[in-house]
Design a protein around this motif. Sequence first.
Motif, PDB file in Angstrom:
ATOM      1  N   ASN A   1       0.820  -1.219   0.000  1.00 59.25           N
ATOM      2  CA  ASN A   1       0.000   0.000   0.000  1.00 59.25           C
ATOM      3  C   ASN A   1       0.847   1.259   0.000  1.00 59.25           C
ATOM      4  O   ASN A   1       0.539   2.219  -0.705  1.00 59.25           O
ATOM      5  CB  ASN A   1      -0.916   0.023   1.230  1.00 59.25           C
ATOM      6  CG  ASN A   1      -2.175  -0.776   0.971  1.00 59.25           C
ATOM      7  OD1 ASN A   1      -2.690  -0.782  -0.155  1.00 59.25           O
ATOM      8  ND2 ASN A   1      -2.660  -1.476   1.981  1.00 59.25           N
ATOM      9  N   ASN A   2       1.905   1.242   0.797  1.00 59.85           N
ATOM     10  CA  ASN A   2       2.798   2.406   0.851  1.00 59.85           C
ATOM     11  C   ASN A   2       3.398   2.711  -0.508  1.00 59.85           C
ATOM     12  O   ASN A   2       3.468   3.872  -0.920  1.00 59.85           O
ATOM     13  CB  ASN A   2       3.936   2.135   1.831  1.00 59.85           C
ATOM     14  CG  ASN A   2       3.670   2.750   3.179  1.00 59.85           C
ATOM     15  OD1 ASN A   2       3.324   3.929   3.239  1.00 59.85           O
ATOM     16  ND2 ASN A   2       3.804   1.974   4.230  1.00 59.85           N
ATOM     17  N   LEU A   3       3.856   1.656  -1.214  1.00 60.84           N
ATOM     18  CA  LEU A   3       4.490   1.869  -2.515  1.00 60.84           C
ATOM     19  C   LEU A   3       3.464   2.370  -3.530  1.00 60.84           C
ATOM     20  O   LEU A   3       3.753   3.264  -4.335  1.00 60.84           O
ATOM     21  CB  LEU A   3       5.157   0.585  -3.011  1.00 60.84           C
ATOM     22  CG  LEU A   3       6.359   0.122  -2.201  1.00 60.84           C
ATOM     23  CD1 LEU A   3       7.026  -1.078  -2.867  1.00 60.84           C
ATOM     24  CD2 LEU A   3       7.379   1.242  -2.045  1.00 60.84           C
ATOM     25  N   LEU A   4       2.244   1.792  -3.481  1.00 65.59           N
ATOM     26  CA  LEU A   4       1.200   2.234  -4.414  1.00 65.59           C
ATOM     27  C   LEU A   4       0.805   3.680  -4.102  1.00 65.59           C
ATOM     28  O   LEU A   4       0.614   4.489  -5.019  1.00 65.59           O
ATOM     29  CB  LEU A   4      -0.018   1.314  -4.306  1.00 65.59           C
ATOM     30  CG  LEU A   4       0.163  -0.051  -4.953  1.00 65.59           C
ATOM     31  CD1 LEU A   4      -1.056  -0.929  -4.668  1.00 65.59           C
ATOM     32  CD2 LEU A   4       0.367   0.070  -6.457  1.00 65.59           C
ATOM     33  N   ASP A   5       0.733   4.000  -2.815  1.00 61.99           N
ATOM     34  CA  ASP A   5       0.395   5.349  -2.392  1.00 61.99           C
ATOM     35  C   ASP A   5       1.414   6.350  -2.939  1.00 61.99           C
ATOM     36  O   ASP A   5       1.059   7.376  -3.513  1.00 61.99           O
ATOM     37  CB  ASP A   5       0.370   5.373  -0.853  1.00 61.99           C
ATOM     38  CG  ASP A   5       0.037   6.734  -0.313  1.00 61.99           C
ATOM     39  OD1 ASP A   5      -1.008   7.266  -0.720  1.00 61.99           O
ATOM     40  OD2 ASP A   5       0.808   7.264   0.525  1.00 61.99           O
ATOM     41  N   ASN A   6       2.711   6.001  -2.792  1.00 61.96           N
ATOM     42  CA  ASN A   6       3.760   6.880  -3.322  1.00 61.96           C
ATOM     43  C   ASN A   6       3.653   7.002  -4.840  1.00 61.96           C
ATOM     44  O   ASN A   6       3.773   8.093  -5.386  1.00 61.96           O
ATOM     45  CB  ASN A   6       5.140   6.334  -2.967  1.00 61.96           C
ATOM     46  CG  ASN A   6       5.521   6.620  -1.531  1.00 61.96           C
ATOM     47  OD1 ASN A   6       4.850   7.399  -0.855  1.00 61.96           O
ATOM     48  ND2 ASN A   6       6.576   5.987  -1.060  1.00 61.96           N
ATOM     49  N   ALA A   7       3.454   5.854  -5.516  1.00 67.23           N
ATOM     50  CA  ALA A   7       3.386   5.861  -6.985  1.00 67.23           C
ATOM     51  C   ALA A   7       2.282   6.814  -7.435  1.00 67.23           C
ATOM     52  O   ALA A   7       2.441   7.548  -8.418  1.00 67.23           O
ATOM     53  CB  ALA A   7       3.132   4.452  -7.502  1.00 67.23           C
ATOM     54  N   ASP A   8       1.193   6.826  -6.716  1.00 66.85           N
ATOM     55  CA  ASP A   8       0.084   7.714  -7.065  1.00 66.85           C
ATOM     56  C   ASP A   8       0.427   9.154  -6.703  1.00 66.85           C
ATOM     57  O   ASP A   8       0.288  10.063  -7.525  1.00 66.85           O
ATOM     58  CB  ASP A   8      -1.162   7.246  -6.298  1.00 66.85           C
ATOM     59  CG  ASP A   8      -2.308   8.234  -6.431  1.00 66.85           C
ATOM     60  OD1 ASP A   8      -2.578   8.663  -7.576  1.00 66.85           O
ATOM     61  OD2 ASP A   8      -2.916   8.582  -5.400  1.00 66.85           O
ATOM     62  N   LYS A   9       0.947   9.358  -5.463  1.00 64.25           N
ATOM     63  CA  LYS A   9       1.198  10.720  -4.976  1.00 64.25           C
ATOM     64  C   LYS A   9       2.224  11.447  -5.824  1.00 64.25           C
ATOM     65  O   LYS A   9       2.124  12.639  -6.050  1.00 64.25           O
ATOM     66  CB  LYS A   9       1.739  10.660  -3.535  1.00 64.25           C
ATOM     67  CG  LYS A   9       0.683  10.630  -2.484  1.00 64.25           C
ATOM     68  CD  LYS A   9       1.183  11.152  -1.146  1.00 64.25           C
ATOM     69  CE  LYS A   9       2.320  10.374  -0.544  1.00 64.25           C
ATOM     70  NZ  LYS A   9       2.480  10.624   0.908  1.00 64.25           N
ATOM     71  N   TYR A  10       3.241  10.700  -6.271  1.00 70.67           N
ATOM     72  CA  TYR A  10       4.340  11.368  -6.962  1.00 70.67           C
ATOM     73  C   TYR A  10       4.248  11.232  -8.475  1.00 70.67           C
ATOM     74  O   TYR A  10       5.251  11.269  -9.164  1.00 70.67           O
ATOM     75  CB  TYR A  10       5.687  10.890  -6.390  1.00 70.67           C
ATOM     76  CG  TYR A  10       5.751  11.138  -4.902  1.00 70.67           C
ATOM     77  CD1 TYR A  10       5.809  12.442  -4.419  1.00 70.67           C
ATOM     78  CD2 TYR A  10       5.666  10.096  -3.984  1.00 70.67           C
ATOM     79  CE1 TYR A  10       5.798  12.699  -3.053  1.00 70.67           C
ATOM     80  CE2 TYR A  10       5.662  10.343  -2.612  1.00 70.67           C
ATOM     81  CZ  TYR A  10       5.727  11.649  -2.158  1.00 70.67           C
ATOM     82  OH  TYR A  10       5.708  11.911  -0.811  1.00 70.67           O
TER      83      TYR A  10
ATOM     84  N   LEU B   1       7.668   8.891   6.270  1.00 71.52           N
ATOM     85  CA  LEU B   1       7.838   7.659   7.060  1.00 71.52           C
ATOM     86  C   LEU B   1       7.622   6.401   6.220  1.00 71.52           C
ATOM     87  O   LEU B   1       8.150   5.342   6.536  1.00 71.52           O
ATOM     88  CB  LEU B   1       6.836   7.639   8.227  1.00 71.52           C
ATOM     89  CG  LEU B   1       7.094   8.638   9.349  1.00 71.52           C
ATOM     90  CD1 LEU B   1       6.015   8.522  10.409  1.00 71.52           C
ATOM     91  CD2 LEU B   1       8.453   8.377   9.975  1.00 71.52           C
ATOM     92  N   GLY B   2       6.829   6.543   5.143  1.00 75.06           N
ATOM     93  CA  GLY B   2       6.406   5.372   4.376  1.00 75.06           C
ATOM     94  C   GLY B   2       7.550   4.450   3.970  1.00 75.06           C
ATOM     95  O   GLY B   2       7.527   3.249   4.267  1.00 75.06           O
ATOM     96  N   LEU B   3       8.561   5.025   3.314  1.00 73.51           N
ATOM     97  CA  LEU B   3       9.623   4.161   2.788  1.00 73.51           C
ATOM     98  C   LEU B   3      10.519   3.615   3.898  1.00 73.51           C
ATOM     99  O   LEU B   3      11.049   2.504   3.779  1.00 73.51           O
ATOM    100  CB  LEU B   3      10.447   4.904   1.742  1.00 73.51           C
ATOM    101  CG  LEU B   3       9.744   5.110   0.394  1.00 73.51           C
ATOM    102  CD1 LEU B   3      10.657   5.847  -0.578  1.00 73.51           C
ATOM    103  CD2 LEU B   3       9.322   3.784  -0.216  1.00 73.51           C
TER     104      LEU B   3
HETATM  105 MG   LIG Z   1       4.883   7.597   1.182  1.00 73.88          MG
END
Ligand SMILES: [Mg+2]
Length: 370
Positions: free
Chosen positions: A266-275, A332-334
């Motif tokens: 979820n964290n990686l998908l969240d980042n992929a979307d956010k960035y 914090l995610g990564l």
């Molecule tokens: Mg993140």
Amino acid sequence: MRSLEERIKVGDLDLIIRQEFEKRGINPKNSKFKFHYGIWSNEKNVMIIEDGHYVYDGFDNKPPVPTYNTSSLYNPDNSVPVFHNAKVPPGELRVYFPNRTNIILSSLWKNATGTALFAAIILSCFAYTLTVIFRQKKLSEMKTDFINNMTHEFKTPIATISLASDSIVSPMILSNPEKVQRFANIIKQENKRMNSQVEKVLQMALLDKRDFSLKLTELNLHEIIQAAVENISLRVEKRDGVVKTILNASRPSIEGDLTHVANVINNLLDNADKYSPDKPEITVITRNISNGVEVTVQDNGIGISKEARKQIFDKFYRVPTGNLHDVKGFGLGLSYVKAMMTAHKGSVEVKSEPGKGSSFVLTFPFQVEA
Ligand SMILES: [Mg+2]
Ligand SMILES: Nc1ncnc2c1ncn2[C@@H]1O[C@H](COP(=O)(O)OP(=O)(O)OP(=O)(O)O)[C@@H](O)[C@H]1O
């Protein structure tokens, strides 16, 4: 007047010289300490005694016949007149140290090494202090950023909840169950958001203390990925993006902690979307590797510079966002992803180029315990 060689007894001379060395803290028997001495006659202009031997038979005025000659005594390191009470001293005592330079150098060498070592220790302490200070400074800056971010992140839902609850209690709304329902939903949503944020921070604190334990079970990575993708799809599709999956792993089950592994994805998908500021194109690929499963989360977003790539897994680190200020996060995610992958005996790597998107590659071993 007696001649010089008559007045000096070689045996006594040898003894006196050795005693004098001893008085000065030098052991004349030390094999490293070499010396020669002799008596020079001013009258005859020759050495008459060398190293405890008469080397010139002066009694009958024969020419000098050196029986023993260190020659270096003609060029001594030290010389003092003998019988210096006489008007004209009849000769001088000469001493020569053949390895004087070596001895001086070796004693200096010890001192010099000591000094150099001491200087090196002081310098390295200084360098260490500097790095610690800089690291602390950076950390404190990041923490300030984090607190600002967190306040900001909490302020929005708090304001929304406050507005929604104010609205509910207004008589106009209270009489309309549909509107009450809507505002209650908003409150619930925002509450959930805050909760997940608090959860994230707490999780990180837990990781810090290292007192978390994995609840290991058999997991199907494909199922976890599909659930996570479904979750994020709504958000991505709203922005005209797509999330694709290429699930090639023929053996997708691994040992792991369901909550944490799902959080990682979820964290990686969240980042992929956010960035990904434009239409996000996110692809999740799996394949089997020799002893486990590799999961790649790929996006077409802003990418990460080489400098930033070294730090994105650090706690609180966020790439200075520049014009992307609206993208929020705690940094914090990564670091969580990294900690979890380590706990699962796996790894996480990033491949990215600014402007061209990023890929995060996770490797999960089949078994956590070897
Ligand atoms: Mg993140
Ligand atoms: N897919 C990506 N593309 C571009 N940059 C990324 C990507 N993933 C992470 N980054 C950069 O790495 C930084 C750290 O990411 P991380 O997930 O740790 O924190 P965050 O997303 O800022 O906050 P959080 O995940 O805690 O809400 C991000 O701020 C971002 O600058």
